[in-house]
Design a protein around this motif. Structure first.
Motif, PDB file in Angstrom:
ATOM      1  N   ALA A 112       5.777  -4.721 -13.871  1.00  0.00           N
ATOM      2  CA  ALA A 112       5.533  -5.409 -12.580  1.00  0.00           C
ATOM      3  C   ALA A 112       6.200  -6.582 -12.355  1.00  0.00           C
ATOM      4  CB  ALA A 112       4.184  -5.477 -12.242  1.00  0.00           C
ATOM      5  N   CYS A 139       1.102  -6.559  -5.127  1.00  0.00           N
ATOM      6  CA  CYS A 139       0.868  -5.681  -6.263  1.00  0.00           C
ATOM      7  C   CYS A 139      -0.401  -5.699  -6.814  1.00  0.00           C
ATOM      8  CB  CYS A 139       1.802  -6.149  -7.142  1.00  0.00           C
ATOM      9  SG  CYS A 139       1.925  -5.050  -8.739  1.00  0.00           S
ATOM     10  N   MET A 189       2.503  -1.409  -5.743  1.00  0.00           N
ATOM     11  CA  MET A 189       2.936  -2.408  -4.857  1.00  0.00           C
ATOM     12  C   MET A 189       3.326  -2.166  -3.250  1.00  0.00           C
ATOM     13  SD  MET A 189       6.372  -4.185  -6.900  1.00  0.00           S
ATOM     14  CE  MET A 189       5.923  -4.596  -8.806  1.00  0.00           C
TER      15      MET A 189
END
Ligand code: ATP
Ligand code: MG
Length: 469
Positions: free
Chosen positions: A147, A283, A307
């Motif tokens: 991420a 996120c 996200m």
């Protein structure tokens, strides 16, 4: 009657389309680096997939779903998130029987009946991943690292992650009991949502946005005091991996996340605009156990994140990370007079077949109007097609930015366009070797730009680029 889009939905066009596509492409590239493969799922699922998968105690299922009966009287729901659908698909297609862990990413619209506000829509887009089949600290860590690297690839610096551990089943059972005990004494003065949560999912009370409730939550027991030894060990292992990767994080004990099945590691990422506007989390993710099993599959745990693409887009715009994205056009073909319309159309088609984005008016226009149009469309070059030019077989091509004009032979159109655009396309590297004396096309270019990338493999080429190889 003039129709507006349905409340909470929005049309995406112009630069936003380019921005959203760019975000999707960059995040997909990040996922591919980590060996995640794309999965495309239906927008509709049977309602039970979410009521069981997302969880009856979650805000999403309790309040936010677009659910209706189809013509066959089946209750279906427009996906409010992807995790439950991915689990359903893993089971429907027996993907769990193949190689594990499964590493999947997805991208698409999700639907939640929420109060529309900044960064909050009723139809929005999510990009996310799920890793299913490896249940350990390293798998959890990889999820958050992916991420963060996705966000870094988009240009965000100083990405800060909020992290918490919800522990294993034993942790949560003990903690739940302690929470219920604590909140029972305060529930009368708390919001109606929290009253429901006390029964359904007392952990979610910690996440309540009502100020007075937040004050009360400050005095609640702390989950870290309830983590079992195994959960604590796993959590610190994850943190040490994340630490070693140089990722900044802060521990947030009130971070509980929405899904009922979250356990162990959970995280959220918040980014701010230069003016400090709060779009909410960009996120959210974490580890889940029992989810696949709940939906009728094997008992495999997973970890994933999602996200919000609109929120990312707004933040990228405000942080000037999308300034270079333009709609643009390579060529605008300008027919001068009625008689050359057909030829101009053919030349336009030829340019397209050579791979240049090209447009041309369908009817004749004044010269000045066409130039304005070329500028407006962001065309790099105008290709002027007049009767005389056609007779001589030599067209004029004008660089819109510099206003420089040169001639271009119709017969060798493709090669000559290649020469002109070649100069533009090769400005990406820093080898400073445009003028080396080998024979390759790149090195022969006379554009004078110092940032040429030379791809030649000619012997005898003296540019530094090749010395490196
Ligand atoms: P929030 O606390 O903002 O309601 P959430 O916890 O409900 O978020 P998730 O279910 O974790 O959100 O969804 C992942 C991401 O999707 C969020 O971090 C956010 O960026 C985005 N998102 C969620 N709901 C919306 C919405 N209604 N509109 C736009 N983006 C959203
Ligand atoms: Mg929400």
């Amino acid at each position: 009657m003039q129709y507006q889009p349905v409340k909470g939905t929005h049309d995406i066009y112009g630069k936003e389309v380019l921005g959203m596509r760019y975000i999707e492409t960059v995040l997909a590239a990040a996922c591919e680096l980590y060996n995640y493969k794309e999965i495309m799922l239906p927008t509709l699922e049977y309602t039970e997939v979410f009521s069981r998968g997302t969880g009856a105690g979650s805000d999403i299922v309790r309040k936010e779903m677009y659910t209706f009966l189809d013509k066959g009287n089946r209750s279906v729901t427009m996906r409010p998130e992807f995790t439950a659908g991915v689990m359903r698909s893993i089971i429907s297609n027996k993907l769990y029987a193949g190689d594990l862990p499964l590493k999947l990413f997805y991208s698409g619209a999700a639907y939640r009946y929420e109060r529309p506000q900044l960064g909050r829509y009723r139809q929005f887009h999510q990009f996310g991943i799920e890793q299913v089949g490896s249940d350990n600290a390293r798998a959890d860590a990889e999820c958050v690292i992916l991420a963060v690297s996705g966000l870094q690839m988009l240009g965000f610096q100083n990405v800060k992650v909020k992290i918490n551990s919800l522990g294993d089943a034993e942790t949560r059972a003990n903690y739940r009991e302690a929470l219920v005990e604590y909140f029972k004494g305060h529930i009368d003065e708390m919001c109606s949502d929290c009253k429901e949560r006390l029964e359904l999912n007392p952990l979610r009370i910690l996440d309540c946005k009502v100020e007075h409730d937040q004050e009360i939550a400050k005095g609640a027991p702390r989950i870290k005091d309830y983590l079992t030894e195994a959960s604590e060990k796993r959590f610190y292992e994850t943190l040490s991996i994340i630490n070693a990767m140089g990722i900044e994080y802060e521990l947030d004990e009130n971070l509980v996340r929405g899904l009922d099945y979250y356990s162990e590691f959970v995280f959220e990422i918040h980014l701010t605009s230069p003016e400090g506007k709060d779009y909410g989390a960009v996120c959210g993710g974490g580890h889940y156990g029992g989810l696949l099993k709940e939906l009728g599959g094997p008992d495999l745990a997973g970890v994933g994140f999602a996200m919000g693409v609109e929120r990312l887009y707004s933040l990228m715009m405000e942080n000037h990370l999308l300034d270079d994205i333009e709609e643009g056009l390579d060529l605008y073909v300008m027919p001068v007079g009625e008689k050359v319309l057909n030829d101009a159309f053919e030349i336009t088609m030829a340019c397209r077949s050579f791979g240049y984005s090209t447009d041309s008016p369908f009817q004749s226009m004044k010269f000045g109007t066409m130039f304005k149009k070329a500028e407006k469309l962001g065309a790099k070059y105008a290709l002027i097609v007049g009767e005389e030019e056609l007779e001589n077989g030599v067209l004029k091509i004008k660089n819109i930015a510099t206003q420089e004009q040169q001639e271009i032979s119709l017969e060798n159109l493709q090669e000559e366009l290649h020469d002109i655009f070649g100069c533009e396309e090769e400005h990406h590297c820093h080898c400073h070797e445009c003028e080396c004396d080998c024979d390759c096309e790149e090195c022969d270019c006379e554009c004078g730009d110092e940032e040429h990338e030379c791809h030649c493999h000619e012997e005898g080429c003296h540019c530094h680029h090749h010395d490196d190889e």
